[in-house]
Design an enzyme around this catalytic site. Structure first.
Site, short mmCIF file in Angstrom:
data_model
loop_
_atom_site.label_atom_id
_atom_site.label_comp_id
_atom_site.label_asym_id
_atom_site.label_seq_id
_atom_site.Cartn_x
_atom_site.Cartn_y
_atom_site.Cartn_z
N ASN A 119 45.39 35.16 47.01
CA ASN A 119 44.79 35.50 45.71
C ASN A 119 45.09 34.34 44.76
O ASN A 119 46.25 34.00 44.56
CB ASN A 119 45.43 36.80 45.21
CG ASN A 119 45.06 37.14 43.77
OD1 ASN A 119 45.80 37.85 43.10
ND2 ASN A 119 43.95 36.63 43.29
N GLY A 120 44.04 33.76 44.20
CA GLY A 120 44.24 32.64 43.28
C GLY A 120 43.22 31.54 43.55
O GLY A 120 42.25 31.76 44.27
N TYR A 180 42.32 43.30 31.12
CA TYR A 180 41.15 43.78 31.85
C TYR A 180 41.30 43.89 33.37
O TYR A 180 40.88 44.87 33.95
CB TYR A 180 39.97 42.86 31.51
CG TYR A 180 38.72 43.12 32.31
CD1 TYR A 180 38.05 44.33 32.20
CD2 TYR A 180 38.21 42.15 33.16
CE1 TYR A 180 36.91 44.57 32.95
CE2 TYR A 180 37.06 42.39 33.91
CZ TYR A 180 36.42 43.60 33.81
OH TYR A 180 35.30 43.83 34.54
N GLY A 206 38.32 42.91 44.11
CA GLY A 206 37.36 42.17 44.91
C GLY A 206 36.54 43.11 45.75
O GLY A 206 37.09 43.94 46.47
N CYS A 223 41.17 38.38 43.69
CA CYS A 223 41.24 38.99 45.01
C CYS A 223 42.46 39.91 45.03
O CYS A 223 43.31 39.83 44.16
CB CYS A 223 41.42 37.93 46.09
SG CYS A 223 40.03 36.79 46.20
#
Ligand code: SF4
Length: 491
Positions: A120-121, A265, A44, A18
């Site tokens: 985020n996570g 990536y 996201g 995210c």
């Protein structure tokens, strides 16, 4: 654990987690947040949300499924989010179904006022904590693990916001980079291992006072013309208010384990993470790969887009021409056609085309960033051979992905990871290449400026290559124990 991707065009990749963004003391906070989220769109694409705080201390929110541009390009929407502070979130569903109630920032009213949080996570003890909280009467409004921050703050016996947040963070395990907003401050926090990124930026001064930005990546600072100040440190909480930025580190020092896959990536190539520029690193990874496993060939061809910088590094190091032998169609949107099985099979062709003029009669080195299930790699190789390539050698700029990620990246279960199920020769045969090689783990660390991986104290999280999970996988262990006891009781 994550949901499977339903997107046919790139469902054979690990997926970004995210993106989070927050601003303090700016005119048009919501508009700036929309720009920041737009720069973080690669993290996201399922939903986006913004919560803004106006001058009267009232919170306004807009959360919707879809892309940032689809949801926040309408002036009326931005006008409905007045204020000089805001937080925003791009969602890729790593936990919980993709219902609107799971779209962040999440918001709750406490006795100290409103509180919005974007995460985020992925928390690794979420199920255990949730069961405990539900037993004692907590009513969860969503199915996302991120709600735990709010629920744990709600039962904290402290009264100050900061203390409540620290109290909540002490209970959770896993990976988190948070931005949070309440009446008096914007806050940012990173888990003690610092698995996911979070950076601090500054704009201004405007009217003699600085404006502040928190973002998942530096590329989101660029778009709002903010200067990079520093990374938020692992285990650090930053509190930003009209007096400036304060830092607290309530959890003591643990070793930093930043996600190494961000460099390979996930991150946008123009971002700088933990002081390391992503684009340059990808080129260095490609050069390492060439040193480790070059073969005689006529052209080096990237699998676009993410394979491009490492293919450039590879080609330069190997002294083989770099050519765009595969062209990506950037206009394949998710609204293009419904993903029926037939279309799903065509997915690779809709997204990529072989450039026959470059490939025909050539010995080709294809450079990609990863092999997950292997299904897309196989189709790309078929396409390159059909365009007349004489030989196809595949080089991968990550080590084999043999374990799932539990720290906020959407990965298939281990049984579906090609490298976990097959050895190198079998993988090469299934994908249909003349040779296949992955960068070594030490080569990857060298590209990141380390002599090699120190097994006693790895500098990064690399668990999807090694199975060395630095943060306990409490939920997974507990569910394995349960399954085992169910099995025993059935016998
Ligand atoms: Fe990143 Fe892999 Fe660690 Fe997940 S397991 S945080 S993808 S390095």
């Amino acid at each position: 654990m994550s949901e499977a991707s339903t997107h046919p065009w790139d469902d054979d990749k690990f997926h970004e987690e995210c993106g989070v963004f927050g601003v303090w003391n700016v005119t048009d906070a919501a508009a700036l947040t929309a720009l920041g989220l737009h720069a973080l769109q690669h993290r996201g694409q399922e939903a986006a949300g913004i919560v803004a705080l106006d001058q009267a201390g009232i919170f306004h929110s807009h959360r919707a499924r879809g892309l940032v541009g689809e949801n926040f390009s309408d002036k009326k929407v931005i006008d409905s989010l007045p204020g000089r502070a805001a937080v925003g979130h791009n969602r890729y569903a790593t936990t919980g179904e993709t219902a609107l109630r799971n779209v962040q920032p999440l918001f709750a009213d406490f006795e100290f006022g409103g509180f919005a949080v974007a995460h985020n996570g992925n928390l690794t003890n979420a199920n255990v904590l949730k069961r405990e909280l539900v037993k004692r009467g907590s009513l969860f409004q969503s199915t996302t693990d991120s709600e735990l921050f709010i629920q744990l703050m709600a039962i904290s016996l402290y009264s100050a916001v900061e203390e409540r947040l620290i109290d909540a963070l002490r209970r959770v395990q896993g990976a988190y980079s948070l931005v949070a907003l309440h009446n008096k401050a914007l806050m940012g926090a990173r888990d003690p291992s610092g698995v996911r990124p979070l950076v601090l930026g500054r704009i201004g001064p405007e009217d003699g006072a600085h404006s502040w930005v928190l973002a998942s990546e530096t590329c989101a600072l660029e778009i709002v013309s903010a200067d990079f100040v520093r990374d938020v440190e692992p285990g650090e909480i930053v509190i930003i208010d009209d007096t400036g930025v304060r830092s607290i580190k309530p959890f003591g020092r643990t070793g930093s384990r930043f996600c190494i896959f961000e460099y390979i990536y996930f991150a946008r190539p123009d971002s700088v993470m933990e002081g390391i520029p992503v684009y340059e690193t990808r080129k260095r990874i490609g050069a390492e790969l060439a040193r480790e496993s070059n073969v005689p060939a006529d052209v080096v061809v990237p699998v676009p887009d993410s394979g491009v910088p490492s293919a450039m590094g590879y080609a330069t190091e190997a002294g083989i021409p770099f050519e765009l032998g595969i062209i990506r169609n950037h206009y394949v949107g998710r609204t293009f056609i419904e993903p029926t099985d037939q279309i799903r099979n065509l997915g690779v062709k809709l997204k990529h085309s072989a450039n026959r003029a470059v490939l025909e009669g050539k010995r080709v080195i294809l450079v990609d960033d990863s092999i997950v299930r292997g299904t897309t790699s196989k189709k790309i190789v078929e396409m390159v051979r059909a365009a007349g390539a004489k030989e196809v050698h595949m080089r991968i700029s990550s080590p084999p992905t043999t374990y799932s990620c539990y720290y906020g990246i959407d990965t298939p279960e281990r049984g579906k990871l090609m490298a976990a199920q097959h050895d190198l020769a079998e993988m090469a045969r299934i994908i249909g290449v003349d040779s296949l090689a992955f960068i070594s783990l030490d080569g990857l660390y060298r590209a990141l400026g380390r002599p090699a991986r120190d097994a006693a104290k790895p500098a990064f999280c690399d668990a999807c290559f090694t199975g060395d999970y630095a943060i306990p996988l409490t939920d997974s262990l507990e569910s394995a124990d349960r399954q085992l006891s169910l099995l025993h009781s059935a016998q």
